[in-house]
Design a protein around this motif. Structure first.
Motif, PDB file in Angstrom:
ATOM      1  N   THR A  19      76.188  40.469 -62.569  1.00  0.00           N
ATOM      2  CA  THR A  19      77.300  41.237 -63.124  1.00  0.00           C
ATOM      3  C   THR A  19      78.048  40.392 -64.154  1.00  0.00           C
ATOM      4  O   THR A  19      78.155  39.184 -64.010  1.00  0.00           O
ATOM      5  CB  THR A  19      78.290  41.662 -62.028  1.00  0.00           C
ATOM      6  OG1 THR A  19      78.799  40.492 -61.393  1.00  0.00           O
ATOM      7  CG2 THR A  19      77.654  42.581 -61.017  1.00  0.00           C
ATOM      8  N   PRO A  20      78.556  41.045 -65.192  1.00  0.00           N
ATOM      9  CA  PRO A  20      79.379  40.303 -66.142  1.00  0.00           C
ATOM     10  C   PRO A  20      80.803  40.204 -65.596  1.00  0.00           C
ATOM     11  O   PRO A  20      81.245  41.145 -64.936  1.00  0.00           O
ATOM     12  CB  PRO A  20      79.318  41.136 -67.401  1.00  0.00           C
ATOM     13  CG  PRO A  20      78.889  42.503 -66.985  1.00  0.00           C
ATOM     14  CD  PRO A  20      78.241  42.379 -65.643  1.00  0.00           C
ATOM     15  N   PRO A  21      81.532  39.178 -65.829  1.00  0.00           N
ATOM     16  CA  PRO A  21      81.054  37.912 -66.367  1.00  0.00           C
ATOM     17  C   PRO A  21      80.660  36.919 -65.258  1.00  0.00           C
ATOM     18  O   PRO A  21      79.904  35.991 -65.503  1.00  0.00           O
ATOM     19  CB  PRO A  21      82.254  37.382 -67.137  1.00  0.00           C
ATOM     20  CG  PRO A  21      83.434  37.847 -66.334  1.00  0.00           C
ATOM     21  CD  PRO A  21      83.004  39.208 -65.773  1.00  0.00           C
ATOM     22  N   GLN A  24      76.910  36.318 -64.345  1.00  0.00           N
ATOM     23  CA  GLN A  24      76.178  35.722 -65.459  1.00  0.00           C
ATOM     24  C   GLN A  24      76.411  34.214 -65.548  1.00  0.00           C
ATOM     25  O   GLN A  24      75.582  33.492 -66.099  1.00  0.00           O
ATOM     26  CB  GLN A  24      76.546  36.419 -66.766  1.00  0.00           C
ATOM     27  CG  GLN A  24      76.023  37.837 -66.797  1.00  0.00           C
ATOM     28  CD  GLN A  24      76.458  38.610 -68.022  1.00  0.00           C
ATOM     29  OE1 GLN A  24      77.345  38.189 -68.755  1.00  0.00           O
ATOM     30  NE2 GLN A  24      75.829  39.758 -68.244  1.00  0.00           N
TER      31      GLN A  24
END
Length: 58
Positions: A19-21, A24
């Protein structure tokens, strides 16, 4: 940190993505762990076989 997507197909398909951020930010660490695993797989297998073959303690 991990997005899990299930597709209602036959057979069922599941995809995982960071999932961002926050998720990541793990990419570099996971890549390093993957590279270490590939480089040391024979050592891991040998150690596992030695461990599995040891006498049991009771």
């Amino acid at each position: 940190m991990i997005l899990r997507t299930v597709y209602p197909e036959a057979p069922i398909r599941v995809e995982y993505a960071p999932t961002p951020p926050l998720g990541q930010t793990l990419r570099g660490s996971l890549k390093a762990l993957t590279e270490w695993s590939v480089q040391h797989i024979e050592d891991v297998r040998t150690t596992r076989e030695e461990y599995d073959g040891r006498p049991e303690k009771r």
